[in-house]
Design a protein around this motif. Structure first.
Motif, PDB file in Angstrom:
ATOM      1  N   PRO A   1     -17.786   6.113 -10.357  1.00  0.00           N
ATOM      2  CA  PRO A   1     -16.807   7.102  -9.876  1.00  0.00           C
ATOM      3  C   PRO A   1     -15.963   6.610  -8.708  1.00  0.00           C
ATOM      4  O   PRO A   1     -14.886   7.144  -8.448  1.00  0.00           O
ATOM      5  CB  PRO A   1     -17.705   8.292  -9.451  1.00  0.00           C
ATOM      6  N   ASN A   2     -16.442   5.584  -7.998  1.00  0.00           N
ATOM      7  CA  ASN A   2     -15.704   5.087  -6.828  1.00  0.00           C
ATOM      8  C   ASN A   2     -14.966   3.790  -7.108  1.00  0.00           C
ATOM      9  O   ASN A   2     -14.626   3.051  -6.178  1.00  0.00           O
ATOM     10  CB  ASN A   2     -16.674   4.874  -5.656  1.00  0.00           C
ATOM     11  N   SER A   3     -14.731   3.480  -8.393  1.00  0.00           N
ATOM     12  CA  SER A   3     -14.107   2.209  -8.741  1.00  0.00           C
ATOM     13  C   SER A   3     -12.723   2.051  -8.121  1.00  0.00           C
ATOM     14  O   SER A   3     -12.363   0.967  -7.631  1.00  0.00           O
ATOM     15  CB  SER A   3     -14.022   2.057 -10.262  1.00  0.00           C
ATOM     16  N   GLU A   4     -11.944   3.128  -8.136  1.00  0.00           N
ATOM     17  CA  GLU A   4     -10.601   3.049  -7.562  1.00  0.00           C
ATOM     18  C   GLU A   4     -10.658   2.822  -6.058  1.00  0.00           C
ATOM     19  O   GLU A   4      -9.854   2.068  -5.493  1.00  0.00           O
ATOM     20  CB  GLU A   4      -9.812   4.318  -7.881  1.00  0.00           C
ATOM     21  N   ASN A   5     -11.618   3.467  -5.392  1.00  0.00           N
ATOM     22  CA  ASN A   5     -11.768   3.266  -3.951  1.00  0.00           C
ATOM     23  C   ASN A   5     -12.192   1.836  -3.640  1.00  0.00           C
ATOM     24  O   ASN A   5     -11.771   1.249  -2.635  1.00  0.00           O
ATOM     25  CB  ASN A   5     -12.801   4.245  -3.393  1.00  0.00           C
ATOM     26  N   GLN A   6     -13.053   1.268  -4.511  1.00  0.00           N
ATOM     27  CA  GLN A   6     -13.486  -0.109  -4.307  1.00  0.00           C
ATOM     28  C   GLN A   6     -12.316  -1.079  -4.467  1.00  0.00           C
ATOM     29  O   GLN A   6     -12.191  -2.048  -3.708  1.00  0.00           O
ATOM     30  CB  GLN A   6     -14.595  -0.458  -5.293  1.00  0.00           C
TER      31      GLN A   6
ATOM     32  N   SER B   1     -10.249  -0.859  -1.429  1.00  0.00           N
ATOM     33  CA  SER B   1     -10.906  -1.506  -0.303  1.00  0.00           C
ATOM     34  C   SER B   1     -10.698  -3.014  -0.332  1.00  0.00           C
ATOM     35  O   SER B   1     -10.457  -3.639   0.723  1.00  0.00           O
ATOM     36  CB  SER B   1     -12.402  -1.185  -0.324  1.00  0.00           C
ATOM     37  N   VAL B   2     -10.770  -3.606  -1.536  1.00  0.00           N
ATOM     38  CA  VAL B   2     -10.544  -5.049  -1.674  1.00  0.00           C
ATOM     39  C   VAL B   2      -9.123  -5.402  -1.256  1.00  0.00           C
ATOM     40  O   VAL B   2      -8.886  -6.379  -0.535  1.00  0.00           O
ATOM     41  CB  VAL B   2     -10.809  -5.499  -3.128  1.00  0.00           C
ATOM     42  N   VAL B   3      -8.159  -4.597  -1.695  1.00  0.00           N
ATOM     43  CA  VAL B   3      -6.758  -4.840  -1.351  1.00  0.00           C
ATOM     44  C   VAL B   3      -6.545  -4.714   0.154  1.00  0.00           C
ATOM     45  O   VAL B   3      -5.857  -5.535   0.775  1.00  0.00           O
ATOM     46  CB  VAL B   3      -5.835  -3.866  -2.118  1.00  0.00           C
ATOM     47  N   ASN B   4      -7.143  -3.691   0.755  1.00  0.00           N
ATOM     48  CA  ASN B   4      -6.978  -3.481   2.194  1.00  0.00           C
ATOM     49  C   ASN B   4      -7.583  -4.628   3.005  1.00  0.00           C
ATOM     50  O   ASN B   4      -7.019  -5.054   4.022  1.00  0.00           O
ATOM     51  CB  ASN B   4      -7.618  -2.161   2.612  1.00  0.00           C
ATOM     52  N   MET B   5      -8.738  -5.131   2.559  1.00  0.00           N
ATOM     53  CA  MET B   5      -9.369  -6.248   3.255  1.00  0.00           C
ATOM     54  C   MET B   5      -8.471  -7.482   3.230  1.00  0.00           C
ATOM     55  O   MET B   5      -8.304  -8.159   4.240  1.00  0.00           O
ATOM     56  CB  MET B   5     -10.733  -6.556   2.620  1.00  0.00           C
ATOM     57  N   MET B   6      -7.891  -7.757   2.050  1.00  0.00           N
ATOM     58  CA  MET B   6      -7.009  -8.909   1.950  1.00  0.00           C
ATOM     59  C   MET B   6      -5.735  -8.688   2.756  1.00  0.00           C
ATOM     60  O   MET B   6      -5.232  -9.614   3.405  1.00  0.00           O
ATOM     61  CB  MET B   6      -6.670  -9.173   0.489  1.00  0.00           C
ATOM     62  N   ARG B   7      -5.211  -7.465   2.760  1.00  0.00           N
ATOM     63  CA  ARG B   7      -4.001  -7.176   3.526  1.00  0.00           C
ATOM     64  C   ARG B   7      -4.248  -7.386   5.015  1.00  0.00           C
ATOM     65  O   ARG B   7      -3.408  -7.954   5.733  1.00  0.00           O
ATOM     66  CB  ARG B   7      -3.560  -5.730   3.251  1.00  0.00           C
ATOM     67  N   ASN B   8      -5.389  -6.947   5.495  1.00  0.00           N
ATOM     68  CA  ASN B   8      -5.732  -7.136   6.908  1.00  0.00           C
ATOM     69  C   ASN B   8      -5.872  -8.619   7.246  1.00  0.00           C
ATOM     70  O   ASN B   8      -5.492  -9.062   8.331  1.00  0.00           O
ATOM     71  CB  ASN B   8      -7.027  -6.397   7.244  1.00  0.00           C
ATOM     72  N   TYR B   9      -6.441  -9.380   6.294  1.00  0.00           N
ATOM     73  CA  TYR B   9      -6.604 -10.822   6.490  1.00  0.00           C
ATOM     74  C   TYR B   9      -5.241 -11.493   6.639  1.00  0.00           C
ATOM     75  O   TYR B   9      -5.028 -12.324   7.530  1.00  0.00           O
ATOM     76  CB  TYR B   9      -7.366 -11.409   5.303  1.00  0.00           C
TER      77      TYR B   9
ATOM     78  N   VAL C   1      -5.842  -6.450  -8.093  1.00  0.00           N
ATOM     79  CA  VAL C   1      -7.237  -6.788  -8.357  1.00  0.00           C
ATOM     80  C   VAL C   1      -7.419  -6.967  -9.864  1.00  0.00           C
ATOM     81  O   VAL C   1      -7.064  -6.093 -10.658  1.00  0.00           O
ATOM     82  CB  VAL C   1      -8.189  -5.694  -7.841  1.00  0.00           C
ATOM     83  N   VAL C   2      -7.975  -8.133 -10.249  1.00  0.00           N
ATOM     84  CA  VAL C   2      -8.212  -8.445 -11.662  1.00  0.00           C
ATOM     85  C   VAL C   2      -9.717  -8.513 -11.888  1.00  0.00           C
ATOM     86  O   VAL C   2     -10.418  -9.306 -11.245  1.00  0.00           O
ATOM     87  CB  VAL C   2      -7.554  -9.778 -12.063  1.00  0.00           C
ATOM     88  N   VAL C   3     -10.233  -7.699 -12.792  1.00  0.00           N
ATOM     89  CA  VAL C   3     -11.668  -7.619 -13.051  1.00  0.00           C
ATOM     90  C   VAL C   3     -12.039  -8.542 -14.207  1.00  0.00           C
ATOM     91  O   VAL C   3     -11.402  -8.506 -15.261  1.00  0.00           O
ATOM     92  CB  VAL C   3     -12.089  -6.174 -13.377  1.00  0.00           C
TER      93      VAL C   3
END
Length: 215
Positions: free
Chosen positions: A164-169, A172-180, A194-196
């Motif tokens: 249920p939290n896949s979109e939030n995950q 979160s990955v995008v935000n982490m990379m953006r902050n980096y 994000v490519v799964v």
């Protein structure tokens, strides 16, 4: 700027005439690079084995601590029909990895014109952490007038995200990379996707990277 060396192997038997030929080719290469206004040092060596010559260049390029950390080689022509070329190419890739250098491979395609301003995209596929070398390469490319008009796109390859939290995950990955990217002030406005993929695919590449850092 840094140290750049344009190196070549004269594949021929050892003789005084061939040594002189290698020196002549190096001088001609130096003239060509200066005419093109490239701040690159030429290096031509003679070896009766192409592979041994390339390995010699890999280990001897530079002076003391001033050594290139990245090796750029061309994808071999007709490699599917020429096992000799394919084997040399594979051995060189393994050697570069063992030596602790980054490796970039140029595949043949449209003829590259150095004074042509390119358009299109520079795609980065991030599978495992590589120390940021791919991001830095794209950043440096866009500083050139040739690549300045190209849009950088970043694709982050991750294991399967479900629940249920896949979109939030994903977010979160995008935000982490953006902050980096923002922290280092490079490529701050690039689109990130994000490519799964199958987790086994990532584990295989991660194991290879892990082996490299522990050799």
């Amino acid at each position: 700027s840094g140290l750049a060396i344009y190196a070549s192997v004269l594949h021929s038997e050892y003789s005084q005439a061939n040594f002189k030929k290698a020196r002549k080719q190096e001088k001609l290469l130096d003239i060509h690079l200066k005419e093109k206004k490239f701040n690159i040092f030429p290096k031509v060596i003679l070896n009766d084995s192409l592979e041994r010559g390339m390995l010699s260049l890999l280990q001897s390029a530079g002076l003391g601590g001033l050594q290139p950390n990245t090796v750029t080689i061309a994808w071999p022509n007709s490699w599917k029909r020429d096992n000799y070329k394919a084997q040399i190419f594979e051995n060189i890739m393994v050697a570069v990895n063992h030596y602790g250098h980054f490796l970039t491979v140029l595949k043949p395609g449209k003829k590259f014109v150095i004074n042509e301003k390119l358009k299109g995209t520079i795609d980065i596929w991030s599978i495992v952490y590589d120390g940021g070398i791919l991001l830095m390469m794209a950043h440096l490319l866009r500083k050139s007038k040739i690549w300045k008009g190209c849009q950088v796109r970043l694709f982050i390859v991750t294991p399967e995200i479900s629940g249920p939290n896949s979109e939030n995950q994903r977010a979160s990955v995008v935000n982490m990379m953006r902050n980096y990217l923002n922290r280092f002030r490079i490529l701050t406005n690039v689109p990130i996707e994000v490519v799964v993929v199958d987790p086994e695919f990532i584990e295989q590449h991660a194991d290879q990277i892990e082996e490299q850092y522990h050799k």
